[in-house]
Structure formats: C-alpha cells, structure tokens
Design an enzyme around this catalytic site. Structure first.
Site, PDB file in Angstrom:
ATOM      1  N   ASP A  59      48.512  52.835  33.945  1.00 45.16           N
ATOM      2  CA  ASP A  59      47.580  53.614  34.625  1.00 45.16           C
ATOM      3  C   ASP A  59      46.272  53.828  33.811  1.00 45.16           C
ATOM      4  OD1 ASP A  59      46.734  55.471  36.911  1.00 45.16           O
ATOM      5  OD2 ASP A  59      46.842  57.011  35.240  1.00 45.16           O
ATOM      6  N   THR A  92      41.571  53.183  39.530  1.00 44.62           N
ATOM      7  CA  THR A  92      40.868  53.666  38.311  1.00 44.62           C
ATOM      8  C   THR A  92      40.382  52.643  37.518  1.00 44.62           C
ATOM      9  OG1 THR A  92      43.110  54.004  37.408  1.00 44.62           O
ATOM     10  CG2 THR A  92      41.794  56.012  38.384  1.00 44.62           C
ATOM     11  N   THR A  93      41.424  51.492  37.423  1.00 45.32           N
ATOM     12  CA  THR A  93      41.094  50.483  36.506  1.00 45.32           C
ATOM     13  C   THR A  93      40.019  49.611  37.088  1.00 45.32           C
ATOM     14  OG1 THR A  93      43.518  50.437  36.017  1.00 45.32           O
ATOM     15  CG2 THR A  93      42.377  48.549  35.419  1.00 45.32           C
ATOM     16  N   ASP A 393      49.429  57.306  43.149  1.00 44.58           N
ATOM     17  CA  ASP A 393      48.618  56.690  43.728  1.00 44.58           C
ATOM     18  C   ASP A 393      48.760  55.842  45.102  1.00 44.58           C
ATOM     19  OD1 ASP A 393      47.523  56.769  41.157  1.00 44.58           O
ATOM     20  OD2 ASP A 393      47.475  54.726  40.555  1.00 44.58           O
TER      21      ASP A 393
HETATM   22  P1  ADP Z   1      43.512  50.215  39.840  1.00 50.18           P
HETATM   23  O1  ADP Z   1      43.764  51.186  39.005  1.00 50.18           O
HETATM   24  O2  ADP Z   1      42.210  49.851  40.105  1.00 50.18           O
HETATM   25  O3  ADP Z   1      44.160  50.500  41.253  1.00 50.18           O
HETATM   26  P2  ADP Z   1      45.877  48.262  39.987  1.00 50.18           P
HETATM   27  O4  ADP Z   1      46.388  47.795  38.588  1.00 50.18           O
HETATM   28  O5  ADP Z   1      46.585  49.066  40.656  1.00 50.18           O
HETATM   29  O6  ADP Z   1      44.329  48.848  39.519  1.00 50.18           O
HETATM   30  O7  ADP Z   1      45.343  46.894  40.622  1.00 50.18           O
HETATM   31  C1  ADP Z   1      44.730  46.939  41.777  1.00 50.18           C
HETATM   32  C2  ADP Z   1      44.243  45.609  42.372  1.00 50.18           C
HETATM   33  O8  ADP Z   1      45.474  44.783  42.354  1.00 50.18           O
HETATM   34  C3  ADP Z   1      43.626  45.438  43.412  1.00 50.18           C
HETATM   35  O9  ADP Z   1      42.339  44.759  43.265  1.00 50.18           O
HETATM   36  C4  ADP Z   1      44.378  44.799  44.387  1.00 50.18           C
HETATM   37  O10 ADP Z   1      43.990  44.213  45.428  1.00 50.18           O
HETATM   38  C5  ADP Z   1      45.268  44.052  43.522  1.00 50.18           C
HETATM   39  N1  ADP Z   1      46.449  43.392  44.032  1.00 50.18           N
HETATM   40  C6  ADP Z   1      47.641  44.290  44.652  1.00 50.18           C
HETATM   41  N2  ADP Z   1      48.530  43.405  44.903  1.00 50.18           N
HETATM   42  C7  ADP Z   1      48.111  42.090  44.842  1.00 50.18           C
HETATM   43  C8  ADP Z   1      48.579  40.895  44.865  1.00 50.18           C
HETATM   44  N3  ADP Z   1      49.854  41.045  45.557  1.00 50.18           N
HETATM   45  N4  ADP Z   1      48.014  39.936  44.921  1.00 50.18           N
HETATM   46  C9  ADP Z   1      46.816  39.836  44.334  1.00 50.18           C
HETATM   47  N5  ADP Z   1      46.187  41.199  44.157  1.00 50.18           N
HETATM   48  C10 ADP Z   1      46.767  42.302  44.401  1.00 50.18           C
HETATM   49 MG    MG Z   2      46.224  50.739  41.856  1.00 53.00          MG
END
Ligand code: ADP
Ligand code: MG
Length: 594
Positions: A59, A92-93, A393
């Site tokens: 996170d 957030t990331t 989240d």
């Molecule tokens: P954040 O803190 O920004 O939410 P995450 O580590 O949760 O970061 O990653 C979110 C990103 O992962 C988003 O851009 C989302 O579209 C992408 N994502 C989630 N599942 C998939 C998947 N199966 N394939 C590709 N991208 C994905």
């Molecule tokens: Mg996320």
C-alpha cells in the site's frame, strides 16, 4: 574540509532551477520506492516501523508513511497519497507514480528552455481536457439491471482486490464487499447511493481469512459491565447516555458511597447521595430500556441495580461509537439521566456479547438499517493488517463505482486519454503544446509500470497499445494475469471514474506546488508554507471587507485549479467575484451563500 556550497557564484535564476531539479530528483526517489508494488503482480515491501514492528504491505500510503526522512518533498508526496486515500479510498500508488512522471517530464522540458509557468499552464489545460474526456468515456452502471449491476460491481471489486497475497480469496472477498456495499443502499429511494460512512471495518487476529464476516449493524470492542447481566437480548430498547453515573457525581465530589460508621454526618450525606442515585436509576429503568450504553462511568451499585432488572449495561464507550450507535438504532444521546424518556430510546434487533479471538465485542445487530461492519480475520497481525488495507480500498472503489461510472483499467484509459491529448495539443500553437504532449506521455506511465512489473518490455507494450488505440480500440489495456493486450471492459478489469479523476486532480496540485517552489526551507513542509500564505491572503481580503464564508472556499478551490500566483493576479485585475464565478464554472461546485 567542508564541501563548497554548490550554489555559491550562481545567479538567482540558476539557484531556483537547481532547487527545482533537486526536488524533482527527491520525488523520483520516493516514487521509485513504490513502483515495484504497483498492480496485481506488484511486490510487497517488508518494513520495520519505529517500534520494530514488521509490516508487510504494498500500500503506497503505508510505505511512504513509514519512510522517515525530513525532506518536504516526501511530505508532499505523502500528503498526496493521503488525500487520494481520503477522496477516493484507492489509487494512492497511481497518484504518486504519475506525479513523479509529470515532474520528470517537466525537468526535460525545463532543460529545453521551457519556463515552469508555461509547463504548469500546459499541464493544467491537459488535465482539464483529460478529465473531460474521461467523463465522456465513462459508462454509468446505475441503470443496469440488478443482476448485471451486481456482476459489474464484482468485477470492480476484484480489480481493486489486486493483492497477490489474497489471490485465492478474491471471489470470497468480492462477494463480501459487494454484499456490504449493496446493503448500504436504500433502494426504496429514487436516487439511491451507496455510502462508505455506513461501512465499518474491524480486524481481529486469529483464525483464517475465510472466517471474515459481514455483520448487519455494529461491533463495539467492549464487554458487558457485569457477569450477572444478560449477554444476549433480542428486541432491544437502547438508551444512550452521556452522563456520569458514578457515586462521586451524586455526592458532588465530596463522598463516595461506602459506610464510614465513625462519622454520622458522612453517613447522612451518603444516604442522601445514595437516594439521589437510586431515584435516577429508577427513572432510567422506568423508560423501558433494556440496553443502557453510557459514554461515562457507572457506579457498581447502579450496575447491580440494572443487572437485577435484566438490563445490559455498557460503560466508558467512546463518543465516536456512541454516535455510530445513535445513527444505527435511532436513539437520542441524553446527558441528563433523570430526563430519559421512552421517545429517546432506539431499537436494535439483538445485542450480544461475543468473544472474537482474544477480544470481546458487543454486537449491536439491526436488520435493513443500511449499516454494516466487515470483520477481517487472519492468522497473523501482518496478514490481518494487509487484508484490512486491501478491503478498505476495495470497499471505497466499489462504492465509487456504484455511485458514479466505470472506466477500463490496466492502463487502457490512460493510453486512450494520451491519444486524445496528442490531438488536442495540436490546437495550441504556443510553447504549451510541448507540455500538453508531455502530460500525455506521462499518463502512459501506468501501462508502462504494469508491464515492467509483469516482466514485459514497457516500450514495446506501449507501442502496441498506442497502435490499438489509434485504430479506435479505446478500452485496450494490459491484462497482467495473462500478459495479453485486450479489451479491459470485456475482461472485467474496471475501475471507478471518481478515482481516476481524483488521481489527476490531486497529482496536479502536488506537481504545481513542486514546480513553483524555487526555495527550499527545511523543517516546514511546503504545504504548510502554502497554507500560511493562503491564510494571509484570506485575512487580507476579510480586512478589505469581504465576507470570509463567501470567498474562502472558492479561493481554495481556485488555487487547486490555477495555482495561487495566478489566482492572485486574477483578483488584482478582476476582483474576488470573478474568481468565484470562474472557479464555479471549472469545478462545477457552488461556493458561499450569496
Ligand atoms: P493503486 O494504489 O494506485 O490503486 P494498485 O497496486 O492497486 O495501485 O494497482 C492499481 C492498478 O492496477 C490500476 O491501474 C488497475 O487498472 C491495475 N490492475 C488491476 N487489475 C489488473 C489486471 N488484472 N490487469 C492489469 N491491470 C490491472
Ligand atoms: Mg489499488
């Protein structure tokens, strides 16, 4: 020998440039801490916190929060992550990675001779246009049929539940989250929304992840006051008190109830305070209450009395929890116990004490009250904490999707917006064109990072994606589970519009602040400095006769959109009224009373 200060002999302009450059490098350093955690195949970080406790997380906010340096840029990025978390609950990331990328691109533009102000102008135009395009592309889900809506929500939840540790529990948690979110919706109302304020999360170490549960109602960590009291009641009449029911309170602080036989005067006063307390208890019981919950203390004589009457008593309950219960059961919080009326009581279906793991909870259960509590379980503290963050989240993301509309994930929407912005850039024949193009390129960092973390070549992937989008395949992104380029809407990799908009808005605020900060004043974060300046501006306006309520909110919003210096210039030329009007037009919000 001391190192020579690198700023000596430089012009002021050169110094400002050097400081911005060094700030951007620091921003990059922090962002690189979290890029490897991004997306479903992102890695976890093991952090040892200040108390030597080990945290395992991916996170963004948690990682930055536990990285302790004294640099204001870190503070700004942490603020960005926090505000993203507060506004959208997820993303957030993404926000931090995008901020760093926009700053990097700004750095190259600066080295080509563009002034930071021009860069900011271009970025702002691009952000506004990008948000508009996202709104146009987003697909609302409210009007879908029940079944389809639920299926879409499940997909959204699963996209947010992209934590490798819980990959085998994705379906289980998605069901749980969607159920919880839908329970907060009042479908009988026309424009029903889901509500994150009515979804509470609790965590208790012990048992397995699949022992996590949804409760209709609230879980309060406490015990029923006395063993003699019932531990489970149905059809409860709940009274909420904010009153000191200790004996001291009844003897005005002079005596406690107890018998000191040597002092007849004291016995007399004791008798007096006891009879006062007894009258109060009688009147409380007469209200018909069978669950009494007090924010303050309750004397042991009183608890015996209530126990005999079969009343459950909870005491020393945090006001925050009292207020939650009040909303759930519809009770009034009463501060004078002598005037507790039956109409002040609320209703709960059941109240029950439960031992969960090593902790005692009182469950206040009420069906169809649109309030739910998710209890997260897991074998170790690290697992429970991380599942808690992940579910947090997912809950916000699912609520946002229900209340707004959805967009494709997997980098698709960002590549599509970049594609549109490249065309839009050509309509601007000034130097800003460069910075609009840079903004477009920066958005693609999402797809590139997902590719990099999946072991793919980011540039090749980007070329392929751009080519698909140029052919009109606007939902094409990277499915990291199969490492294929595909239509994200069809694959069910979908996310709420609100989150995507907040990422751009929040990021722009931080990027502007960093590009405008040409001075480095340690110890005091740039955000605080900006806040001091804003407050001073508002004071100045108030002294000049403006009504604070009329201007403050609009001014703060205007700064988010245009930056403080620009807004100040605009005020000089056109007055405060114009700022309000323009900001209302841009933000779609209304400010002040008049
Ligand atoms: P954040 O803190 O920004 O939410 P995450 O580590 O949760 O970061 O990653 C979110 C990103 O992962 C988003 O851009 C989302 O579209 C992408 N994502 C989630 N599942 C998939 C998947 N199966 N394939 C590709 N991208 C994905
Ligand atoms: Mg996320």
């Amino acid at each position: 020998m001391r190192e020579k200060n690198p700023l000596i002999g430089k012009t002021e302009k050169e110094i400002h440039r050097l400081i911005i450059e060094s700030n951007i490098k620091v921003a990059n350093m922090f962002s690189s801490l979290i890029t490897s955690t991004f997306g479903p195949v992102g890695l976890h970080k093991i952090i040892v916190d200040e108390d030597n406790f080990i945290i395992v997380t991916r996170d963004g906010r948690t990682i930055l929060q536990n990285t302790h340096t004294d640099h204001p840029i870190e503070g700004l990025l942490l603020e960005l992550a926090k505000s993203q978390d507060e506004e959208a609950g997820d993303g957030t990331t993404s926000a931090v990675i995008l901020a760093a990328e926009l700053l990097n691109k700004a750095l190259s533009l600066m080295s080509e001779g563009l002034h930071p102000t021009t860069i900011i102008e271009g970025y702002r135009l691009a952000a506004k246009e990008g948000i508009k395009a996202m709104e146009e592309l987003a697909v609302p889900i409210k009007n879908e049929g029940e079944k389809k809506k639920k299926e879409i929500l499940r997909r959204v939840t699963k996209t947010a539940l992209n934590n490798k540790h819980f990959i085998h529990y994705k379906n289980f948690f998605a069901e749980m989250v969607v159920e919880a979110v839908l329970r907060t919706v009042d479908f009988e109302k026309g424009e029903a929304n889901a509500n994150t304020d009515n979804i509470y999360l609790e965590r208790v170490q012990g048992k397995g992840l699949r022992d996590s549960e949804v409760y209709e109602g609230l879980l309060i960590e406490t015990r029923i006051v006395m063993p003699g009291m019932p531990t489970h009641l149905k059809n409860c009449k709940v009274a909420l008190l904010d009153a000191d029911l200790s004996a001291e309170a009844f003897s005005q602080g002079k005596l406690t109830i107890g018998f000191n036989l040597k002092d007849p005067e004291q016995i007399e006063r004791n008798r007096y305070s006891y009879s006062l307390l007894k009258d109060t208890m009688e009147s409380i019981a007469a209200s018909g209450v069978n669950v009494l919950i007090n924010h303050k203390g309750i004397d042991s004589i009183a608890t015996h009395f209530f126990a005999e009457k079969g009343i459950i008593v909870l005491r020393d309950i945090k006001m925050e929890n009292i207020k939650k219960i009040a909303r759930l059961v519809g009770a009034k919080i009463v501060s004078d116990p002598a005037s507790l009326f039956p109409s002040d009581l609320g209703h709960a279906d059941e109240v029950e004490e439960r031992k969960i793991g090593d902790f005692y909870f009182v469950v206040v259960h009420k069906k169809n009250a649109k309030v739910v509590t998710l209890l997260m379980r897991g074998g170790t503290k690290q697992v429970v904490d991380e599942v808690y963050r992940t579910i947090h989240d997912a809950v916000h993301t699912t609520v946002n999707a229900f209340n707004s509309s959805i967009l494709p994930g997997g980098g698709a929407i960002e590549v599509e917006i970049a594609h549109k912005l490249r065309k839009y850039a050509l309509t601007d024949k000034t130097r800003r064109q460069f910075s609009i193009l840079a903004f477009a390129d920066s958005l693609e960092v999402v797809a590139k990072t997902l590719a990099k973390n999946s072991g793919l070549d980011p540039l090749l992937l980007l070329l392929e994606l751009r080519s698909e989008h140029s052919k009109g395949r606007k939902y094409y992104g990277l499915d990291v589970n199969t490492t294929e380029i595909a239509d994200m809407m069809e694959r069910g990799i979908i996310e709420p519009l609100k989150m995507k908009i907040e990422i751009i808005k929040g990021t722009m605020g931080t990027v502007q602040l960093i590009l405008r900060s040409d001075d480095y004043i340690p110890k005091k974060g740039l955000k605080e400095i900006e806040e001091d300046l804003i407050k001073a501006d508002i004071m100045e306006a108030v002294e000049a006769g403006k009504v604070r309520e009329d201007i403050e909110e609009a001014y703060r919003e205007a700064i988010k959109w245009f930056g403080r210096e620009h807004v100040k210039d605009a005020i000089k030329l056109q007055g405060w009224e114009k700022v309000k009007k323009v900001t209302e037009m841009y933000s779609g919000k209304k400010f002040g009373h008049s």
